[in-house]
Design an enzyme around this catalytic site. Structure first.
Site, PDB file in Angstrom:
ATOM      1  N   LYS A  64       0.822  -1.225   0.000  1.00 45.63           N
ATOM      2  CA  LYS A  64       0.000   0.000   0.000  1.00 45.63           C
ATOM      3  C   LYS A  64       0.851   1.269   0.000  1.00 45.63           C
ATOM      4  O   LYS A  64       2.038   1.245   0.326  1.00 45.63           O
ATOM      5  CB  LYS A  64      -0.962  -0.037   1.188  1.00 45.63           C
ATOM      6  CG  LYS A  64      -2.105  -1.015   0.905  1.00 45.63           C
ATOM      7  CD  LYS A  64      -3.341  -0.757   1.696  1.00 45.63           C
ATOM      8  CE  LYS A  64      -4.424  -1.733   1.235  1.00 45.63           C
ATOM      9  NZ  LYS A  64      -5.442  -1.944   2.240  1.00 45.63           N
TER      10      LYS A  64
ATOM     11  N   ARG B  30      -3.690  -9.885   4.883  1.00 43.33           N
ATOM     12  CA  ARG B  30      -4.113  -9.937   3.475  1.00 43.33           C
ATOM     13  C   ARG B  30      -2.947  -9.449   2.622  1.00 43.33           C
ATOM     14  O   ARG B  30      -2.586  -8.275   2.686  1.00 43.33           O
ATOM     15  CB  ARG B  30      -5.348  -9.052   3.292  1.00 43.33           C
ATOM     16  CG  ARG B  30      -5.930  -9.076   1.882  1.00 43.33           C
ATOM     17  CD  ARG B  30      -7.167  -8.181   1.786  1.00 43.33           C
ATOM     18  NE  ARG B  30      -7.733  -8.234   0.444  1.00 43.33           N
ATOM     19  CZ  ARG B  30      -7.301  -7.499  -0.569  1.00 43.33           C
ATOM     20  NH1 ARG B  30      -6.317  -6.643  -0.415  1.00 43.33           N
ATOM     21  NH2 ARG B  30      -7.883  -7.609  -1.760  1.00 43.33           N
TER      22      ARG B  30
HETATM   23  C1  9MG Z   1     -10.207  -5.406  -0.886  1.00 44.05           C
HETATM   24  N1  9MG Z   1      -9.222  -4.823   0.002  1.00 44.05           N
HETATM   25  C2  9MG Z   1      -8.206  -3.988  -0.336  1.00 44.05           C
HETATM   26  N2  9MG Z   1      -7.515  -3.642   0.759  1.00 44.05           N
HETATM   27  C3  9MG Z   1      -8.106  -4.266   1.798  1.00 44.05           C
HETATM   28  C4  9MG Z   1      -7.871  -4.309   3.185  1.00 44.05           C
HETATM   29  O1  9MG Z   1      -6.904  -3.585   3.737  1.00 44.05           O
HETATM   30  N3  9MG Z   1      -8.670  -5.060   3.952  1.00 44.05           N
HETATM   31  C5  9MG Z   1      -9.691  -5.771   3.408  1.00 44.05           C
HETATM   32  N4  9MG Z   1     -10.452  -6.511   4.239  1.00 44.05           N
HETATM   33  N5  9MG Z   1      -9.965  -5.778   2.104  1.00 44.05           N
HETATM   34  C6  9MG Z   1      -9.188  -5.028   1.319  1.00 44.05           C
END
Ligand code: 9MG
Length: 274
Positions: free
Chosen positions: A222, A256
Protein backbone atom coordinates in the site's frame (compact mmCIF):
# COMPACT_ATOMS: atom_id res chain seq x y z
CA UNK A 1 -9.32 -17.74 18.17
CA UNK A 2 -11.04 -19.10 15.07
CA UNK A 3 -13.38 -18.07 12.27
CA UNK A 4 -16.31 -20.25 11.24
CA UNK A 5 -16.94 -19.87 7.52
CA UNK A 6 -19.13 -22.22 5.53
CA UNK A 7 -17.75 -25.75 5.77
CA UNK A 8 -14.42 -24.45 7.14
CA UNK A 9 -13.18 -23.46 10.56
CA UNK A 10 -10.11 -21.29 10.20
CA UNK A 11 -7.68 -21.75 13.06
CA UNK A 12 -6.34 -18.29 13.91
CA UNK A 13 -4.40 -19.22 17.03
CA UNK A 14 -1.30 -18.33 14.99
CA UNK A 15 -1.20 -15.57 12.34
CA UNK A 16 -2.36 -16.72 8.91
CA UNK A 17 -2.21 -15.34 5.39
CA UNK A 18 -5.04 -14.39 3.05
CA UNK A 19 -3.70 -14.44 -0.52
CA UNK A 20 -4.97 -11.72 -2.85
CA UNK A 21 -6.37 -12.70 -6.24
CA UNK A 22 -7.51 -9.64 -8.17
CA UNK A 23 -9.45 -10.57 -11.29
CA UNK A 24 -9.41 -6.96 -12.42
CA UNK A 25 -7.70 -4.95 -15.16
CA UNK A 26 -6.99 -1.99 -12.85
CA UNK A 27 -6.00 -3.03 -9.32
CA UNK A 28 -3.17 -0.89 -7.98
CA UNK A 29 -0.43 -3.51 -7.90
CA UNK A 30 -1.47 -6.54 -9.93
CA UNK A 31 -4.23 -5.20 -12.17
CA UNK A 32 -4.54 -6.99 -15.50
CA UNK A 33 -2.43 -10.03 -14.62
CA UNK A 34 -5.21 -12.52 -13.86
CA UNK A 35 -8.15 -11.45 -16.00
CA UNK A 36 -8.58 -14.87 -17.63
CA UNK A 37 -10.07 -17.70 -15.62
CA UNK A 38 -7.18 -20.02 -16.49
CA UNK A 39 -4.45 -17.65 -15.29
CA UNK A 40 -6.48 -16.69 -12.21
CA UNK A 41 -6.94 -20.35 -11.24
CA UNK A 42 -3.24 -21.09 -11.82
CA UNK A 43 -2.27 -18.15 -9.62
CA UNK A 44 -4.76 -19.22 -6.92
CA UNK A 45 -3.25 -22.73 -6.85
CA UNK A 46 0.21 -21.18 -6.51
CA UNK A 47 -0.98 -19.03 -3.57
CA UNK A 48 -2.26 -22.18 -1.84
CA UNK A 49 1.01 -23.98 -2.55
CA UNK A 50 2.82 -20.98 -1.03
CA UNK A 51 0.82 -21.34 2.19
CA UNK A 52 -2.25 -19.11 1.91
CA UNK A 53 -4.91 -20.13 4.44
CA UNK A 54 -7.60 -18.17 2.55
CA UNK A 55 -7.95 -16.86 -1.03
CA UNK A 56 -9.53 -13.43 -1.45
CA UNK A 57 -11.02 -13.01 -4.94
CA UNK A 58 -12.06 -9.57 -6.15
CA UNK A 59 -13.57 -8.37 -9.43
CA UNK A 60 -13.69 -4.63 -8.74
CA UNK A 61 -10.69 -2.57 -7.73
CA UNK A 62 -11.04 -0.60 -4.49
CA UNK A 63 -7.94 1.54 -5.04
CA UNK A 64 -8.42 5.32 -4.77
CA UNK A 65 -10.39 6.72 -7.74
CA UNK A 66 -11.15 3.25 -9.12
CA UNK A 67 -13.95 3.12 -11.68
CA UNK A 68 -17.01 1.25 -10.35
CA UNK A 69 -17.72 -2.00 -12.23
CA UNK A 70 -21.25 -2.94 -13.36
CA UNK A 71 -22.78 -5.91 -11.54
CA UNK A 72 -22.84 -8.24 -14.57
CA UNK A 73 -19.19 -7.60 -15.34
CA UNK A 74 -18.12 -8.24 -11.75
CA UNK A 75 -20.09 -11.51 -11.74
CA UNK A 76 -18.49 -12.58 -15.04
CA UNK A 77 -15.05 -11.93 -13.60
CA UNK A 78 -15.32 -13.73 -10.27
CA UNK A 79 -17.93 -16.51 -10.49
CA UNK A 80 -16.14 -18.71 -13.10
CA UNK A 81 -12.95 -18.52 -11.02
CA UNK A 82 -14.78 -19.52 -7.82
CA UNK A 83 -16.54 -22.36 -9.63
CA UNK A 84 -13.28 -23.64 -11.13
CA UNK A 85 -11.53 -23.60 -7.73
CA UNK A 86 -14.45 -25.28 -5.96
CA UNK A 87 -14.46 -27.97 -8.68
CA UNK A 88 -10.83 -28.65 -7.76
CA UNK A 89 -11.77 -29.18 -4.11
CA UNK A 90 -9.18 -26.72 -2.86
CA UNK A 91 -8.33 -27.13 0.84
CA UNK A 92 -8.79 -23.47 1.85
CA UNK A 93 -11.84 -21.20 2.08
CA UNK A 94 -12.56 -18.71 -0.71
CA UNK A 95 -13.33 -15.14 0.29
CA UNK A 96 -15.26 -12.86 -2.07
CA UNK A 97 -14.09 -9.25 -2.01
CA UNK A 98 -17.23 -7.26 -2.84
CA UNK A 99 -19.71 -4.77 -1.39
CA UNK A 100 -22.53 -5.80 -3.75
CA UNK A 101 -25.18 -8.09 -2.22
CA UNK A 102 -25.91 -9.80 -5.56
CA UNK A 103 -22.23 -10.69 -5.98
CA UNK A 104 -22.08 -11.93 -2.37
CA UNK A 105 -25.08 -14.19 -2.96
CA UNK A 106 -23.82 -15.57 -6.28
CA UNK A 107 -20.34 -16.15 -4.85
CA UNK A 108 -21.70 -17.96 -1.79
CA UNK A 109 -23.92 -20.08 -4.05
CA UNK A 110 -20.83 -20.91 -6.13
CA UNK A 111 -18.93 -22.00 -3.01
CA UNK A 112 -17.32 -18.93 -1.42
CA UNK A 113 -17.13 -19.18 2.38
CA UNK A 114 -16.20 -15.62 3.43
CA UNK A 115 -17.49 -12.19 2.41
CA UNK A 116 -14.79 -9.50 2.56
CA UNK A 117 -16.69 -6.22 2.44
CA UNK A 118 -14.84 -2.89 2.44
CA UNK A 119 -18.23 -1.28 3.18
CA UNK A 120 -18.87 -3.51 6.20
CA UNK A 121 -22.29 -4.75 4.96
CA UNK A 122 -23.76 -1.23 4.80
CA UNK A 123 -25.12 -1.63 1.27
CA UNK A 124 -28.88 -2.36 1.23
CA UNK A 125 -29.46 -6.11 1.41
CA UNK A 126 -25.85 -7.08 2.20
CA UNK A 127 -26.46 -7.86 5.87
CA UNK A 128 -29.40 -10.09 4.96
CA UNK A 129 -27.38 -12.06 2.38
CA UNK A 130 -24.65 -12.88 4.89
CA UNK A 131 -27.11 -13.54 7.73
CA UNK A 132 -29.00 -16.04 5.56
CA UNK A 133 -25.77 -17.96 4.85
CA UNK A 134 -23.12 -19.73 6.91
CA UNK A 135 -20.37 -17.52 5.47
CA UNK A 136 -17.83 -15.72 7.59
CA UNK A 137 -17.52 -11.97 7.08
CA UNK A 138 -14.81 -9.33 7.27
CA UNK A 139 -16.14 -5.89 8.26
CA UNK A 140 -13.73 -3.17 7.16
CA UNK A 141 -13.59 0.53 8.06
CA UNK A 142 -13.53 3.09 5.26
CA UNK A 143 -14.12 6.85 5.40
CA UNK A 144 -15.88 7.93 2.19
CA UNK A 145 -15.85 5.81 -0.97
CA UNK A 146 -12.95 4.66 -3.18
CA UNK A 147 -13.79 7.61 -5.48
CA UNK A 148 -13.50 10.25 -2.71
CA UNK A 149 -11.72 8.66 0.24
CA UNK A 150 -8.27 10.18 -0.25
CA UNK A 151 -9.54 13.73 -0.97
CA UNK A 152 -9.15 15.05 2.58
CA UNK A 153 -9.69 12.39 5.26
CA UNK A 154 -10.33 13.88 8.71
CA UNK A 155 -10.53 12.34 12.19
CA UNK A 156 -10.48 13.73 15.74
CA UNK A 157 -9.01 10.43 16.91
CA UNK A 158 -8.51 7.86 14.19
CA UNK A 159 -8.16 4.87 16.52
CA UNK A 160 -11.29 5.61 18.55
CA UNK A 161 -13.38 6.41 15.48
CA UNK A 162 -12.32 3.24 13.67
CA UNK A 163 -12.88 1.19 16.82
CA UNK A 164 -16.36 2.65 17.44
CA UNK A 165 -17.33 2.01 13.82
CA UNK A 166 -16.15 -1.61 13.89
CA UNK A 167 -17.91 -2.25 17.22
CA UNK A 168 -21.17 -0.78 15.89
CA UNK A 169 -21.06 -2.78 12.64
CA UNK A 170 -20.21 -5.98 14.55
CA UNK A 171 -23.17 -5.35 16.91
CA UNK A 172 -25.46 -4.84 13.91
CA UNK A 173 -24.29 -8.20 12.50
CA UNK A 174 -24.84 -9.94 15.83
CA UNK A 175 -28.37 -8.47 16.04
CA UNK A 176 -29.05 -9.78 12.51
CA UNK A 177 -28.14 -13.30 13.65
CA UNK A 178 -24.54 -13.59 12.43
CA UNK A 179 -22.68 -15.51 15.15
CA UNK A 180 -19.69 -13.77 16.75
CA UNK A 181 -17.29 -16.47 15.53
CA UNK A 182 -18.22 -15.73 11.91
CA UNK A 183 -17.02 -12.11 12.15
CA UNK A 184 -13.58 -10.55 11.53
CA UNK A 185 -12.76 -6.84 11.82
CA UNK A 186 -10.35 -4.73 9.77
CA UNK A 187 -9.21 -1.10 10.31
CA UNK A 188 -8.98 -0.56 6.54
CA UNK A 189 -5.47 0.76 5.96
CA UNK A 190 -5.44 3.25 3.10
CA UNK A 191 -9.22 3.63 2.96
CA UNK A 192 -9.87 7.29 3.75
CA UNK A 193 -6.67 7.70 5.77
CA UNK A 194 -3.59 9.87 5.41
CA UNK A 195 -0.06 8.62 6.03
CA UNK A 196 -0.34 9.92 9.62
CA UNK A 197 -3.68 8.16 10.16
CA UNK A 198 -2.31 4.86 8.79
CA UNK A 199 0.78 5.05 10.97
CA UNK A 200 -1.20 5.98 14.09
CA UNK A 201 -3.50 3.01 13.48
CA UNK A 202 -0.64 0.61 12.76
CA UNK A 203 1.10 1.60 15.99
CA UNK A 204 -1.99 1.00 18.10
CA UNK A 205 -3.39 -2.04 16.33
CA UNK A 206 -3.33 -4.06 19.55
CA UNK A 207 -6.02 -1.75 20.98
CA UNK A 208 -8.49 -3.21 18.48
CA UNK A 209 -8.06 -6.64 20.05
CA UNK A 210 -10.29 -5.44 22.94
CA UNK A 211 -13.21 -5.86 20.55
CA UNK A 212 -12.74 -9.62 20.90
CA UNK A 213 -12.96 -10.50 17.19
CA UNK A 214 -10.20 -11.74 14.89
CA UNK A 215 -8.32 -8.88 13.26
CA UNK A 216 -7.55 -8.78 9.54
CA UNK A 217 -4.84 -6.38 8.34
CA UNK A 218 -4.18 -5.33 4.75
CA UNK A 219 -1.02 -3.26 4.30
CA UNK A 220 0.51 -5.23 1.44
CA UNK A 221 2.17 -2.92 -1.15
CA UNK A 222 0.00 0.00 0.00
CA UNK A 223 0.94 3.63 -0.56
CA UNK A 224 1.83 4.24 3.08
CA UNK A 225 4.69 1.77 2.56
CA UNK A 226 5.72 3.71 -0.53
CA UNK A 227 5.64 6.94 1.48
CA UNK A 228 7.85 5.41 4.19
CA UNK A 229 10.37 3.72 1.84
CA UNK A 230 10.23 5.93 -1.25
CA UNK A 231 9.65 2.78 -3.33
CA UNK A 232 7.01 2.44 -6.00
CA UNK A 233 4.47 -0.35 -5.89
CA UNK A 234 6.63 -2.94 -7.69
CA UNK A 235 9.36 -2.63 -5.04
CA UNK A 236 7.42 -2.92 -1.79
CA UNK A 237 8.03 -6.58 -0.95
CA UNK A 238 10.33 -6.06 2.02
CA UNK A 239 8.20 -3.24 3.39
CA UNK A 240 5.08 -5.40 3.04
CA UNK A 241 6.66 -8.32 4.87
CA UNK A 242 7.86 -5.96 7.62
CA UNK A 243 4.35 -4.53 7.96
CA UNK A 244 2.87 -8.03 8.21
CA UNK A 245 5.39 -9.01 10.88
CA UNK A 246 4.78 -5.87 12.95
CA UNK A 247 1.01 -6.37 12.65
CA UNK A 248 1.25 -10.02 13.68
CA UNK A 249 3.48 -9.08 16.62
CA UNK A 250 0.67 -6.80 17.76
CA UNK A 251 -1.87 -9.60 17.51
CA UNK A 252 -3.29 -9.43 13.96
CA UNK A 253 -4.77 -12.81 13.06
CA UNK A 254 -5.00 -12.69 9.27
CA UNK A 255 -2.72 -10.76 6.91
CA UNK A 256 -4.11 -9.94 3.47
CA UNK A 257 -1.10 -10.02 1.15
CA UNK A 258 0.09 -10.30 -2.45
CA UNK A 259 3.42 -11.98 -1.60
CA UNK A 260 2.23 -15.11 0.14
CA UNK A 261 5.41 -17.22 0.25
CA UNK A 262 7.60 -14.52 1.79
CA UNK A 263 4.93 -13.51 4.30
CA UNK A 264 4.14 -17.08 5.38
CA UNK A 265 7.83 -17.69 6.03
CA UNK A 266 8.18 -14.47 8.04
CA UNK A 267 5.08 -15.31 10.09
CA UNK A 268 6.51 -18.74 10.95
CA UNK A 269 9.37 -16.88 12.57
CA UNK A 270 6.95 -14.60 14.44
CA UNK A 271 5.08 -17.64 15.74
CA UNK A 272 8.26 -19.39 16.80
CA UNK A 273 9.90 -16.41 18.50
CA UNK A 274 6.94 -14.45 19.88
C1 9MG B 1 -10.21 -5.41 -0.89
N1 9MG B 1 -9.22 -4.82 0.00
C2 9MG B 1 -8.21 -3.99 -0.34
N2 9MG B 1 -7.51 -3.64 0.76
C3 9MG B 1 -8.11 -4.27 1.80
C4 9MG B 1 -7.87 -4.31 3.18
O1 9MG B 1 -6.90 -3.59 3.74
N3 9MG B 1 -8.67 -5.06 3.95
C5 9MG B 1 -9.69 -5.77 3.41
N4 9MG B 1 -10.45 -6.51 4.24
N5 9MG B 1 -9.96 -5.78 2.10
C6 9MG B 1 -9.19 -5.03 1.32
Amino acid sequence: MHLRCGAFTLDLSTPQVMGILNVTPDSFSDGGQYTHTGSAVAHALQLIEDGAAVLDIGGESTRPNATPVPLEQELQRVIPVIEALVARNIPVPISIDTYKPAVMRAAIDAGASIVNDVRALQEDGALEVVAASQAGVCLMHMQGTPQTMQDDPQYENVLLEVKDFLRARRDTCLAAGIAADRIMLDPGFGFGKTRAHNIALARSLAELLDLGSPLLVGLSRKSVLGQVTGNDVAARLYASVAAAVVSAMQGAHLLRVHDVKATVEALKVVTALK
